[in-house]
Write a protein that holds these residues in place. Structure first.
Motif, PDB file in Angstrom:
ATOM      1  N   ASP A  76     -47.129  92.297 -31.265  1.00  0.00           N
ATOM      2  CA  ASP A  76     -47.753  93.480 -30.688  1.00  0.00           C
ATOM      3  C   ASP A  76     -48.740  93.053 -29.602  1.00  0.00           C
ATOM      4  O   ASP A  76     -49.941  92.957 -29.826  1.00  0.00           O
ATOM      5  N   GLU A  97     -51.649  95.532 -28.901  1.00  0.00           N
ATOM      6  CA  GLU A  97     -52.777  95.456 -29.842  1.00  0.00           C
ATOM      7  C   GLU A  97     -53.565  94.170 -29.621  1.00  0.00           C
ATOM      8  O   GLU A  97     -54.790  94.163 -29.664  1.00  0.00           O
ATOM      9  N   THR A 115     -57.548  94.447 -28.596  1.00  0.00           N
ATOM     10  CA  THR A 115     -58.634  93.896 -29.423  1.00  0.00           C
ATOM     11  C   THR A 115     -59.395  92.820 -28.664  1.00  0.00           C
ATOM     12  O   THR A 115     -60.630  92.823 -28.628  1.00  0.00           O
TER      13      THR A 115
END
Ligand code: 5AD
Ligand code: SF4
Length: 422
Positions: free
Chosen positions: A113, A116, A120
């Motif tokens: 991913d 993601e 982050t």
């Protein structure tokens, strides 16, 4: 890219007030970031893990990250049950989540991913102390060369957004970074979006980034010949911040082998690119990767590789014996005998070393611009990098570390230049 990912994991630890140490025997956490590109890496992973298990402090949390973790997660848990956590290269951000929970019981995180991951990482403060930095702008690969594990370990091609990259570069400029290497497994296939949703090519991104005050040098790695578009080639003639250096792996000089490897281009196609690049930037430094002894490579195929190297003339290159990787289409093909592999690798490396020496010798008495990036090996010595990506050693005071200065080249060693401030 592993250096970049390791730095990001270090940033995550720092954001939890966990500081780096050189002594793994006393560390509370050890992270082994691994590469799976060739066979030796897996064995090295297990020998390093054995050392941590034997000598590491009691209660130490052992984490294996990177592509060996992605590909061999189950094997790691079986052969090294003391490992607390296995995280794939697109899941390194989960470290933040585990540190927040202070619980590492979940054994393996190997999701793909990329969105993601960067969402982050963008929230974590960047720390950096050197004048040069890697910045991942693209990750993963859809090309599926028949020898390569990358499409399986790093997943599908993904480009970060232009504004995310710009923010990261501005943060690094504020920390004093002047030279940026834009990274991607297929960096020239970059197709990131800007804030209005328009897609940008690598050339357009580089033009945009070079307008940032404080960005002095830009280079990019690694490119695939079939994504070497004219706008990118032409940029080498027009953008002064783009370093006159191009790493463009060809892997083999034989059309038969290129086909067997699924490289999707011929040797003439590669020669055309080199010709076009040299037309817009005659003194550009060229570099490549070569895989020697791919299954099916005949003496004639190997001669074609030697011939290609002689025609192109590289400033430096990397060459590797073919190493079969599990799960890749070439994995079960009949291997060429070790003796032949060794002999071919020796010949290629000898030729590449001669070319590097020849290339570097031309610089004696010339002046290059050197980014001084640290202290050299000997007392009073500094080291740096020329715009052509050559290592340069010179005498000087530490206070000039971080500056880009003109250096006259006086002598040449096998892999570096010796100079004096001009
Ligand atoms: N065997 C040997 N070398 C490899 N590379 C990638 N996969 C293999 C393999 N299976 C080399 C290629 C690539 C570089 C990063 O590693 O030359 O460009
Ligand atoms: Fe591997 Fe590069 Fe081929 Fe992608 S283009 S499969 S990363 S060698």
């Amino acid at each position: 890219m592993n250096v970049y990912d390791s730095d990001k994991m270090k940033d995550i630890f720092l954001s939890h007030n966990i500081l780096p140490t050189d002594d793994y025997t006393k560390a509370d956490f050890v992270v082994l970031n691994t590469c799976h590109i060739r066979e030796k890496a897996t064995e090295k992973t297990f020998s390093d893990l054995g050392r941590f298990n034997k000598k590491g402090k009691k209660g130490q949390t052992v984490i294996v990250a990177g592509c060996v973790a992605q590909a061999e997660g189950e094997l790691i848990q079986k052969r090294a049950p003391y490992v607390d956590l296995v995280i794939g290269p697109q899941s390194i951000q989960s470290l933040d989540h585990f540190l927040k929970k202070d619980d590492f019981k979940e054994k393996a995180i190997t999701e793909f991913d990329a969105i993601e991951k960067f969402d982050t990482l963008n929230q974590i403060k960047t720390n950096h102390s050197s004048k040069t930095a890697f910045v991942t702008i693209q990750e993963g690969c859809d090309k599926f060369c028949h020898f390569c594990v990358v499409p399986y370990t790093r997943g599908a091609e993904y480009s970060r957004t232009v504004y995310e990259i710009e923010d990261e570069i501005k943060a690094l400029v504020d920390l004093g970074v002047v030279e940026f290497t834009l990274l991607g497994q297929n960096v020239n296939a970059f197709h990131g979006k800007d804030a209005s949703g328009n897609t940008h090519s690598l050339a357009s991104l580089i033009n945009h980034l070079s307008e940032i005050n404080g960005v002095e040098r830009i280079t990019y790695s690694t490119s695939h010949p079939i994504s070497m578009t004219d706008d990118l080639i032409n940029l080498h003639g027009t953008n002064e911040k783009l370093m006159p250096y191009l790493h463009l792996p060809v892997q083999s000089g034989s059309d038969n082998v290129l086909k067997l490897m699924n490289r999707k281009h011929t040797r003439d196609f590669y020669f055309d690119i080199i010709e076009k690049v040299r037309k817009v930037k005659p003194d550009i430094a060229l570099s490549s990767d070569f895989i020697i002894g791919f299954p099916g490579e005949t003496d004639k195929d190997f001669e074609d590789t030697i011939d290609l190297i002689k025609r192109v003339k590289y400033m430096n290159s990397y060459s590797f014996k073919y190493s079969p990787r599990p799960g890749t289409p070439a994995a079960n093909k009949k291997m060429i005998s070790d003796d032949i592999l060794d002999e071919r690798l020796f010949q290629v490396q000898q030729l590449l070393n001669e070319q590097q020496m020849e290339y570097n010798k031309k610089f004696i008495t010339k002046t290059v611009s050197v980014l001084i990036d640290g202290a050299g090996k000997h007392e009073g010595q500094l080291k740096g990098k020329s715009e052509f990506n050559q290592s340069v050693a010179l005498l000087g005071e530490k206070k000039i570390i971080g500056q880009i200065i003109p250096v006259e080249i006086k002598d040449v060693l096998s892999h570096s230049l010796i100079g004096e401030r001009a």
